[in-house]
Design an enzyme around this catalytic site. Structure first.
Site, PDB file in Angstrom:
ATOM      1  N   HIS A 127       0.822  -1.201   0.000  1.00 32.44           N
ATOM      2  CA  HIS A 127       0.000   0.000   0.000  1.00 32.44           C
ATOM      3  C   HIS A 127       0.865   1.263   0.000  1.00 32.44           C
ATOM      4  O   HIS A 127       0.633   2.198  -0.765  1.00 32.44           O
ATOM      5  CB  HIS A 127      -0.918  -0.062   1.228  1.00 32.44           C
ATOM      6  CG  HIS A 127      -1.829   1.110   1.376  1.00 32.44           C
ATOM      7  ND1 HIS A 127      -2.422   1.440   2.560  1.00 32.44           N
ATOM      8  CD2 HIS A 127      -2.246   2.045   0.489  1.00 32.44           C
ATOM      9  CE1 HIS A 127      -3.163   2.511   2.401  1.00 32.44           C
ATOM     10  NE2 HIS A 127      -3.075   2.902   1.152  1.00 32.44           N
ATOM     11  N   GLU A 130       2.410   1.672  -3.286  1.00 32.69           N
ATOM     12  CA  GLU A 130       1.426   2.230  -4.244  1.00 32.69           C
ATOM     13  C   GLU A 130       1.423   3.758  -4.160  1.00 32.69           C
ATOM     14  O   GLU A 130       1.411   4.460  -5.175  1.00 32.69           O
ATOM     15  CB  GLU A 130       0.042   1.655  -3.932  1.00 32.69           C
ATOM     16  CG  GLU A 130      -1.118   2.293  -4.683  1.00 32.69           C
ATOM     17  CD  GLU A 130      -2.297   2.590  -3.765  1.00 32.69           C
ATOM     18  OE1 GLU A 130      -2.682   3.773  -3.668  1.00 32.69           O
ATOM     19  OE2 GLU A 130      -2.830   1.644  -3.136  1.00 32.69           O
ATOM     20  N   HIS A 131       1.472   4.289  -2.947  1.00 30.33           N
ATOM     21  CA  HIS A 131       1.515   5.750  -2.782  1.00 30.33           C
ATOM     22  C   HIS A 131       2.833   6.314  -3.333  1.00 30.33           C
ATOM     23  O   HIS A 131       2.839   7.338  -4.010  1.00 30.33           O
ATOM     24  CB  HIS A 131       1.424   6.115  -1.299  1.00 30.33           C
ATOM     25  CG  HIS A 131       0.028   6.132  -0.770  1.00 30.33           C
ATOM     26  ND1 HIS A 131      -0.548   7.263  -0.242  1.00 30.33           N
ATOM     27  CD2 HIS A 131      -0.914   5.162  -0.691  1.00 30.33           C
ATOM     28  CE1 HIS A 131      -1.783   6.977   0.154  1.00 30.33           C
ATOM     29  NE2 HIS A 131      -2.022   5.718  -0.105  1.00 30.33           N
ATOM     30  N   GLU A 228      -4.268   7.313   7.151  1.00 27.66           N
ATOM     31  CA  GLU A 228      -5.313   6.725   6.310  1.00 27.66           C
ATOM     32  C   GLU A 228      -5.821   5.425   6.950  1.00 27.66           C
ATOM     33  O   GLU A 228      -7.023   5.193   7.044  1.00 27.66           O
ATOM     34  CB  GLU A 228      -4.742   6.438   4.915  1.00 27.66           C
ATOM     35  CG  GLU A 228      -5.770   5.853   3.971  1.00 27.66           C
ATOM     36  CD  GLU A 228      -5.159   5.304   2.683  1.00 27.66           C
ATOM     37  OE1 GLU A 228      -4.014   5.657   2.353  1.00 27.66           O
ATOM     38  OE2 GLU A 228      -5.853   4.526   2.018  1.00 27.66           O
TER      39      GLU A 228
HETATM   40 ZN   LIG Z   1      -3.780   4.794   0.418  1.00 30.16          ZN
END
Ligand SMILES: [Zn+2]
Length: 1033
Positions: A127, A130-131, A228
């Protein structure tokens, strides 16, 4: 219902939300992967003993099996008549990259690249990667090119998501130049990202002084993903779904939290991340998807020349997911959750689910049939689980995890309840067992099975403007397991095979129940209860983690942390060099998309809107009833009325019969309440209820017949059933507040601006939840039934209605004939048309205290409505402020997951933040907008204005489903001419217009505004904001 096990995260929650709301074509899964392409059809037929009459057409295919195009060998070509598409499967000879192209006459083109990413811990590595991948690459060394491109493009969808075992980067656009621009950015991002350490600190996690300018302030953990995920797990439904996945598939990658457990995230290092990228983002471990009307050879050439030619093929089996070994005995797991102060009473804040592991996802026919079987078991009042688990009414209905999921290597069936007492856990388990035994012994009513199959067939014909995106999302998991995604699209054939099996063997489904439900030891019972100490325990664990980290820091390291904080701050504040990014030009967007004309006619004295449009043999019908003469209390009950009216049967049919009829003939009959302000002067508003339905042309007379029966003979006499529906309704509206908190915060702020805003919040905001709970407590059931009945009598009045029909040219005359007959028989009373005036309030602030670790902040104020000449400038300004001011400050520097500004057609201008570690600091940023606009005046240049305009056009030009064309005109009475005028108003906004708008609307504090926070209690609130706050606990 299908993808509850999956935990998708998005870099842009709004776009994702909008997209998923439009998904209509359901994932239906799929035969063992057949590597021999040639043998495929033959095997399919002999295997299933079904013969399909098939004419072999000499189709013109664009690519030929066996030939090589730009280094890609075409391996397989298929025509799928269900969706009028041709599928091409190609493989890059050098690297083994698979490319799936769908050639279809659809202007909304899609592109995506995905990787199989299987985490081996819960640090959120895939994750955070991905950022980071979206934080700048070799060719585009720009900070956050992804967010920057959001405003240099007219993408209809742009996102990146991390699933439990894959990471996907998809976008769609109707513009060819835009398509190529975005394709370059995406490919460079994934294959050549910079993966800078500073970006890791910003996006992942970091230790930093609370005040970066003061070395003596406390050290805290910061980071976008860190916040998040804290926010994601603030929603109990999310916690339940995540634990279900981790516990039903505990042997391999699924036992980890791919998004990241906040307490594990700080174990991740930058080096781990770089290594993971090298291994998992290799072309041999990737899949590329393209869809729509476009020149594929350009894509192939870019890939081959720029990214693949210097790479070798590697064995990517390291990322394969092995099948889960089956248990020899069932398991039970209990978890705790946050106490939800907006939820049910504490003794009912519990959930339970039984999950059963089903088949391998790549076994597509089996998986498809299990999906159908699950719908038969769960959906609607004729299903056995509904009869045995829901109707006894000891819970708040099915929970969010209920359904069949084919998004993991082994598929799963889940049925669960929310808001029940711990004492009823045993009852649930006994009822579950009783139900599956009964289903195994007795089988199902054939009409019920037919209604489920009909619905499936209808959904295949129903056109969504995001067909390509939906197809991609429904295929991603299966493709990731190397399943046969092409055969999985042959839904009609799968249905035929199922019908064939059902007709050959009466006990076909019963045998499946025996195999998968009764004789299945891979069964997990998951229970969850609210714990008053949950939030406290989390804080304690976070505190200990931080303490441990801080203890190990020597002077040198502390100095480094302070320095990094300052470097990152300077890096975030530096002017981005966006010039290297491609951008559309004004010529690319000057013309509005062409839409079919709509006609307004009076039929039987009812104003009717007619639209001739290619709908794939479906007719769409909507009615709008003016309800302005309802009393205040009646109005507040209309959302409930809309939710239950079609679930209670009619004079002629009981509710089970009615449900069967509705779902065997239509796509459902739905009701929705609208509150619409006058778009010209915003001095008054109206209220209406819209009914919508659709049906295959051959079923149109039945559709009108069923609507007529409902309008004439609706029933509210079964008070037990009404009671159950209301309790489920209240449970359902309480779910999702924490995950869509920004929408609730904006509604809460709007409620402080005017009486119309207050009413909206009472109809759909947090205030609605409170109102409903109190109302039900204080009113007896018979009285409630009387009230609902009286509302129905007032709503269904031919003299208060307008109609809308969207149908194909050839069927339209018949549709209108049936409509005319339908109107003739409708109840007719005096026309009522009361106008409610809008009153504005003095400024005020309120907080809804929630037991969550993040905040959602909003400020709303009144400007001018849609038709006012300043509205376009305000809308462009909202985009400008979002991207140039709020995102850099509130997201990048202050660590919130999202922030923005928007203006709605009623003239309410709102600021908001999403999953925000701060509250008053963010409100202060909202306050300082004017100051910032003044000091950064030079930023308002032609390019940035153009970018803001593109951002608005993305919304205005978003594709519309054939069934929904004209709906704005129908509800808001904004004609196509006025829409085009508004659109050209947006395009012609100048720098001077913006400067005038800023002075006119932002210099002085507005006369009517409200501020709202959803988040944890804050004793310093009044002190920090120097304002009075109303606190709602
Ligand atoms: Zn995210």
């Amino acid at each position: 219902m299908l993808s509850r096990l999956k935990l998708l995260r998005s870099a842009n929650p709004q776009i994702l939300r909008a997209q998923f709301l439009t998904s209509t074509f359901k994932s239906v899964s799929t035969l063992d992967k057949m590597t021999e392409t040639k043998a495929k059809e033959a095997k399919l037929f002999s295997h299933n003993k079904v013969t399909f009459p098939r004419v072999i057409h000499q189709r013109e295919y664009k690519y030929t099996e066996g030939k090589v195009y730009h280094g890609f060998r075409c391996e397989r070509v298929d025509h799928i008549s269900d969706f009028e598409l041709t599928s091409y499967t190609l493989r890059h000879e050098g690297t083994g990259m698979e490319l799936w192209h769908i050639d279809r006459s659809d202007a909304n083109k899609v592109f995506s690249i995905s990787f199989r990413t299987t985490p081996f811990d819960s640090t959120g590595l895939p994750h955070i990667l991905e950022h980071l991948v979206l934080c700048g690459s070799k060719r585009y060394p720009v900070r956050d090119p992804f967010f920057k491109m959001l405003n240099r493009s007219v993408a209809t969808f742009m996102n990146a998501m991390t699933g439990p075992d894959y990471t996907i980067y998809p976008f769609s656009t109707m513009n060819e130049i835009d398509y190529r621009n975005l394709q370059h950015i995406y490919l460079d991002a994934v294959f050549r990202p910079n993966l800078k350490y500073l970006d890791f600190l910003q996006e992942g996690w970091r230790l930093e002084n609370k005040d970066i300018h003061d070395r003596d302030t406390q050290i805290v953990i910061k980071g976008v993903v860190y916040n998040e995920m804290k926010g994601a797990f603030a929603e109990n439904a999310q916690v339940f779904g995540q634990n279900l996945l981790n516990n039903i598939l505990p042997d391999h990658t699924y036992k980890h939290v791919s998004g990241g457990n906040p307490l594990e995230i700080p174990k991740l290092t930058h080096t781990d991340l770089v290594d993971f990228h090298r291994k998992y983002y290799h072309p041999s471990n990737s899949r590329v998807f393209s869809y729509g009307l476009l020149d594929l050879s350009k894509t192939l050439a870019i890939l081959d020349k720029d990214y693949l030619s210097d790479q070798r093929c590697i064995d990517s089996s390291y990322s394969l997911i092995p099948p889960q070994e089956r248990w020899i005995q069932p398991r039970n797991v209990h978890i705790s959750s946050r106490l939800d102060n907006m939820g049910a009473t504490i003794n009912r804040q519990n959930q339970i689910a039984i999950a059963l592991l089903m088949c391998d996802a790549t076994n597509i026919q089996e998986s498809f049939e299990l999906h159908v079987l699950s719908e038969i078991l769960i959906r609607g009042p004729n299903s056995v689980f509904y009869k045995n688990l829901i109707e006894p009414n000891f819970s708040g209905g099915y929970n969010q995890s209920t359904g069949y999921s084919s998004d993991t290597k082994d598929t799963a069936f889940v049925v669960g309840l929310q808001d029940l007492r711990v004492e009823d856990f045993t009852k649930f388990i006994e009822l579950f067992d009783k139900t599956i035994f009964k289903a195994m012994n007795d089988g199902f009513e054939s009409q019920h099975v037919e209604s489920v199959l009909h619905n499936l067939e209808l959904s295949l014909k129903h056109q969504s403007p995001f067909f390509g995106n939906t197809l991609l999302f429904n295929s991603t998991a299966l493709w990731n397991y190397e399943g046969d995604v092409v055969s999985n699209l042959r839904v009609t054939e799968m249905i035929s095979r199922l019908r064939e099996s059902l007709s050959h063997k009466k006990t076909y489904f019963q045998d499946k129940i025996k195999q998968y439900f009764v004789n299945n030891n891979h069964r997990l019972t998951l229970t969850m209860s609210a714990d008053e100490l949950y939030e406290e325990n989390f804080k304690q664990a976070e505190f200990e983690l931080l303490n441990q980290k801080v203890k190990s820091l020597d002077k040198k390291k502390l100095k480094k942390i302070h320095e990094n904080g300052l470097i990152l701050d300077a890096f975030q504040k530096a002017k981005p060099n966006t010039e290297v990014l491609p951008c559309l030009s004004i010529n690319d967007v000057s013309k509005p998309p062409k839409l079919p004309k709509i006609l307004i006619q009076s039929i039987q004295n009812v104003q009717t809107q007619i639209c001739k449009v290619s709908t794939n043999d479906i007719t769409y019908f909507k009615c709008l009833f003016n309800i302005t003469d309802l009393s205040q209390e009646e109005t507040l009950l209309v959302p409930l009325f809309c939710s239950v009216i079609s679930a209670l049967g009619t004079g002629k049919y009981n509710y089970r019969e009615f449900d069967t009829l509705v779902f065997s003939k239509t796509g459902g009959i739905d009701f929705k309440l609208n509150l619409i302000e006058n778009v010209e002067d915003a001095k008054s508003y109206g209220l209406s209820v819209m009914m919508s339905s659709h049906a295959l042309d051959k079923n149109v007379p039945d559709m009108f017949g069923l609507c007529q029966e409902l309008f004439h003979n609706f029933k509210f006499d079964d008070s037990e059933r009404v009671k159950m529906l209301i309790e489920n309704y209240i449970s359902n509206i309480s779910v999702g507040v924490a995950s869509s908190g920004h929408l609730y915060a904006m509604l809460g702020a709007t409620a402080l601006v005017s009486n119309a805003g207050k009413l909206k919040s009472l109809l759909s905001g947090v205030d609605h939840i409170e109102f409903m709970k109190n109302f039900v407590q204080q009113t007896n059931m018979l009285e409630i039934c009387d009230k609902l009945r009286s509302i129905g009598t007032k709503i269904f009045n031919k003299n208060n209605m307008r109609g809308a029909i969207n149908s194909t040219e050839s069927y339209l005359p018949s549709a209108i004939n049936h409509y005319r007959n339908f109107l003739q028989a409708l109840p007719e009373f005096k026309k009522t048309n009361k106008i409610s005036m809008i009153n504005f309030y003095s400024p005020s602030c309120q907080q809804y205290v929630m037991n969550i670790p993040v905040n959602y902040c909003a400020k709303a104020f009144f400007t001018v409505p849609y038709m006012h000449q300043d509205h376009p400038s305000l809308r462009v300004l909202a985009k400008f402020v979002s991207t140039k001011y709020l995102l850099p400050l509130v997201r990048e520097q202050n660590g919130a997951y999202g922030a923005g500004a928007k203006i709605s057609s009623d003239g309410i201008f709102s600021f908001y933040s999403y999953r925000d570690p701060h509250s008053t600091k963010t409100l202060d940023a909202f306050e300082k907008t004017y100051e910032w606009l003044r000091s950064e005046r030079q930023m308002i240049d032609p390019q940035s204005i153009f970018e803001a305009k593109l951002g608005v056009l993305q919304q205005l030009d978003s594709p519309i489903a054939p069934g929904n064309i004209g709906v704005d005109n129908f509800i808001y009475e904004v004609s196509q001419e006025n829409f085009e005028k508004y659109r050209s108003g947006i395009l012609s906004v100048t720098i001077d217009d913006l400067l005038d708008t800023i002075e006119k609307y932002f210099r002085k504090p507005p006369n009517h505004y409200g501020k709202c926070i959803l988040g944890p209690a804050n004793k310093q609130l009044e002190l920090e904001t120097s304002q009075k706050w109303k606190i709602i606990n």
